[in-house]
Design a protein around this motif. Sequence first.
Motif, PDB file in Angstrom:
ATOM      1  N   ARG A  49      10.206   8.260  -4.338  1.00 51.95           N
ATOM      2  CA  ARG A  49       9.421   7.268  -3.595  1.00 51.95           C
ATOM      3  C   ARG A  49       7.979   7.730  -3.386  1.00 51.95           C
ATOM      4  NH1 ARG A  49      14.507   6.700  -0.056  1.00 51.95           N
ATOM      5  NH2 ARG A  49      15.567   4.933  -1.036  1.00 51.95           N
ATOM      6  N   LEU A  50       7.734   9.017  -3.599  1.00 54.60           N
ATOM      7  CA  LEU A  50       6.379   9.539  -3.457  1.00 54.60           C
ATOM      8  C   LEU A  50       5.600   9.473  -4.764  1.00 54.60           C
ATOM      9  CD1 LEU A  50       7.070  12.712  -1.279  1.00 54.60           C
ATOM     10  CD2 LEU A  50       5.794  10.686  -0.569  1.00 54.60           C
ATOM     11  N   GLU A  51       6.288   9.220  -5.856  1.00 54.54           N
ATOM     12  CA  GLU A  51       5.618   9.201  -7.157  1.00 54.54           C
ATOM     13  C   GLU A  51       4.695   7.990  -7.260  1.00 54.54           C
ATOM     14  OE1 GLU A  51       8.633   9.341 -10.114  1.00 54.54           O
ATOM     15  OE2 GLU A  51       9.382  11.315  -9.489  1.00 54.54           O
ATOM     16  N   ASN A  52       3.466   8.273  -7.581  1.00 52.78           N
ATOM     17  CA  ASN A  52       2.448   7.229  -7.784  1.00 52.78           C
ATOM     18  C   ASN A  52       2.173   6.398  -6.543  1.00 52.78           C
ATOM     19  OD1 ASN A  52       2.275   7.904 -10.601  1.00 52.78           O
ATOM     20  ND2 ASN A  52       4.159   6.731 -10.941  1.00 52.78           N
ATOM     21  N   THR A  53       2.560   6.903  -5.367  1.00 49.74           N
ATOM     22  CA  THR A  53       2.258   6.143  -4.154  1.00 49.74           C
ATOM     23  C   THR A  53       0.770   6.238  -3.830  1.00 49.74           C
ATOM     24  OG1 THR A  53       2.834   5.832  -1.819  1.00 49.74           O
ATOM     25  CG2 THR A  53       2.775   8.087  -2.601  1.00 49.74           C
ATOM     26  N   LYS A  54       0.173   5.105  -3.528  1.00 47.84           N
ATOM     27  CA  LYS A  54      -1.250   5.048  -3.191  1.00 47.84           C
ATOM     28  C   LYS A  54      -1.446   4.007  -2.094  1.00 47.84           C
ATOM     29  CE  LYS A  54      -2.910   6.302  -7.813  1.00 47.84           C
ATOM     30  NZ  LYS A  54      -3.658   5.827  -9.014  1.00 47.84           N
ATOM     31  N   GLY A  55      -2.435   4.250  -1.266  1.00 53.23           N
ATOM     32  CA  GLY A  55      -2.755   3.284  -0.223  1.00 53.23           C
ATOM     33  C   GLY A  55      -1.671   3.138   0.822  1.00 53.23           C
ATOM     34  N   SER A  56      -0.996   4.241   1.146  1.00 51.28           N
ATOM     35  CA  SER A  56       0.093   4.197   2.127  1.00 51.28           C
ATOM     36  C   SER A  56      -0.222   5.074   3.333  1.00 51.28           C
ATOM     37  CB  SER A  56       1.404   4.684   1.494  1.00 51.28           C
ATOM     38  OG  SER A  56       1.816   3.830   0.452  1.00 51.28           O
ATOM     39  N   THR A  72     -11.291   4.791   4.662  1.00 51.31           N
ATOM     40  CA  THR A  72     -11.047   5.873   3.704  1.00 51.31           C
ATOM     41  C   THR A  72      -9.952   5.495   2.718  1.00 51.31           C
ATOM     42  OG1 THR A  72     -11.728   7.568   5.298  1.00 51.31           O
ATOM     43  CG2 THR A  72     -10.340   8.288   3.468  1.00 51.31           C
ATOM     44  N   ILE A  73      -8.850   4.934   3.220  1.00 50.99           N
ATOM     45  CA  ILE A  73      -7.746   4.535   2.343  1.00 50.99           C
ATOM     46  C   ILE A  73      -8.220   3.498   1.336  1.00 50.99           C
ATOM     47  CG2 ILE A  73      -5.467   3.459   2.236  1.00 50.99           C
ATOM     48  CD1 ILE A  73      -4.914   4.536   5.032  1.00 50.99           C
ATOM     49  N   LYS A  74      -8.975   2.517   1.805  1.00 52.04           N
ATOM     50  CA  LYS A  74      -9.440   1.444   0.910  1.00 52.04           C
ATOM     51  C   LYS A  74     -10.478   1.949  -0.088  1.00 52.04           C
ATOM     52  CE  LYS A  74      -8.504  -2.482   3.968  1.00 52.04           C
ATOM     53  NZ  LYS A  74      -9.062  -3.618   4.721  1.00 52.04           N
ATOM     54  N   LYS A  75     -11.361   2.822   0.360  1.00 51.69           N
ATOM     55  CA  LYS A  75     -12.430   3.318  -0.498  1.00 51.69           C
ATOM     56  C   LYS A  75     -11.887   4.165  -1.641  1.00 51.69           C
ATOM     57  CE  LYS A  75     -16.707   6.046  -0.434  1.00 51.69           C
ATOM     58  NZ  LYS A  75     -17.667   6.804   0.428  1.00 51.69           N
ATOM     59  N   TYR A  76     -10.953   5.067  -1.319  1.00 49.80           N
ATOM     60  CA  TYR A  76     -10.458   6.005  -2.322  1.00 49.80           C
ATOM     61  C   TYR A  76      -9.079   5.645  -2.871  1.00 49.80           C
ATOM     62  CZ  TYR A  76     -14.231   9.029  -0.641  1.00 49.80           C
ATOM     63  OH  TYR A  76     -15.455   9.541  -0.296  1.00 49.80           O
ATOM     64  N   ASN A  77      -8.488   4.563  -2.357  1.00 50.23           N
ATOM     65  CA  ASN A  77      -7.127   4.186  -2.742  1.00 50.23           C
ATOM     66  C   ASN A  77      -6.188   5.392  -2.601  1.00 50.23           C
ATOM     67  OD1 ASN A  77      -5.076   2.463  -3.612  1.00 50.23           O
ATOM     68  ND2 ASN A  77      -5.395   2.976  -5.768  1.00 50.23           N
ATOM     69  N   LYS A  89      -3.221  -3.456   6.438  1.00 56.10           N
ATOM     70  CA  LYS A  89      -2.077  -4.063   5.739  1.00 56.10           C
ATOM     71  C   LYS A  89      -1.457  -3.077   4.737  1.00 56.10           C
ATOM     72  CE  LYS A  89      -3.994  -8.751   6.130  1.00 56.10           C
ATOM     73  NZ  LYS A  89      -3.280  -9.030   7.381  1.00 56.10           N
ATOM     74  N   PHE A  90      -1.330  -1.810   5.188  1.00 51.97           N
ATOM     75  CA  PHE A  90      -0.756  -0.764   4.357  1.00 51.97           C
ATOM     76  C   PHE A  90       0.730  -0.617   4.646  1.00 51.97           C
ATOM     77  CE2 PHE A  90      -5.098   1.028   5.475  1.00 51.97           C
ATOM     78  CZ  PHE A  90      -5.718   0.530   4.336  1.00 51.97           C
TER      79      PHE A  90
END
Length: 238
Positions: free
Chosen positions: A62-69, A136-141, A173-174
């Motif tokens: 579930r951690l693989e390729n997770t982004k914006g969480s 930060t989350i939105k800027k860097y995904n 909305k993460f």
Amino acid sequence: MILKYIRLAITALLIAIFATLWAIICIFRPAHPGNTFVIARIFGYIGKFILGLKVEIEGKERLENTKGSVIISNHQSNYDMFYVGVICPRKTVSVGKKSLLYIPFFGLMYWLSGNILIDRGNRKKAWNVMDKVVETIKKYNCNIWIMPEGTRSKGRGVLPFKKGAFVTAIKGKFEILPIAVSSFDKWVDLTRWNSGTVKLSVLEPINSDGHTLDSLNELKDKAHQLISDEVLRLDQSY
């Protein structure tokens, strides 16, 4: 007992060395979202080896390729960095107390790595920081790792969660990715050569869509219950 103190001394020395070296590297790419992943893995694998820890992970996929969480986990002690470091995803930064900055060697490295410091003694500033987290989350995904108890539980179970992680998830909305860690104090004895096993469980993501700040407590309580129940299950699996 001697083994424990030898381990702690070696670990502290290596943290000082690697933190200094990594802080120098981070000067040339400050606040880069990839910084934390590298040092987390270094601390994780070297730390667990020196401390004689075995780490078992459920749901790692579930951690693989997770982004914006918004990743959340229970917070037990200063040893958290060693087993959390083993599973820290790429492009992940964390939120920590401002006082971390004053820890010799480690504090400067933590800040230069791009992690976000929060002054919990100043409520207004703390809330402003959470807006920065969303940006930060939105800027860097990237992902943000927060331990919502806000302090180490030190064997007292999963303490009540503070609101910051859930404000961030709702505003941006993460999705929230909960991670439960078995009770360190029950199953690890650093005076033994093989000190014990730490079990981690990456749970199903929690969707924050449909939640507003008015329903924040509902979201917070749901996450707390999920992690508390999973910690109990992990403890019973020994």
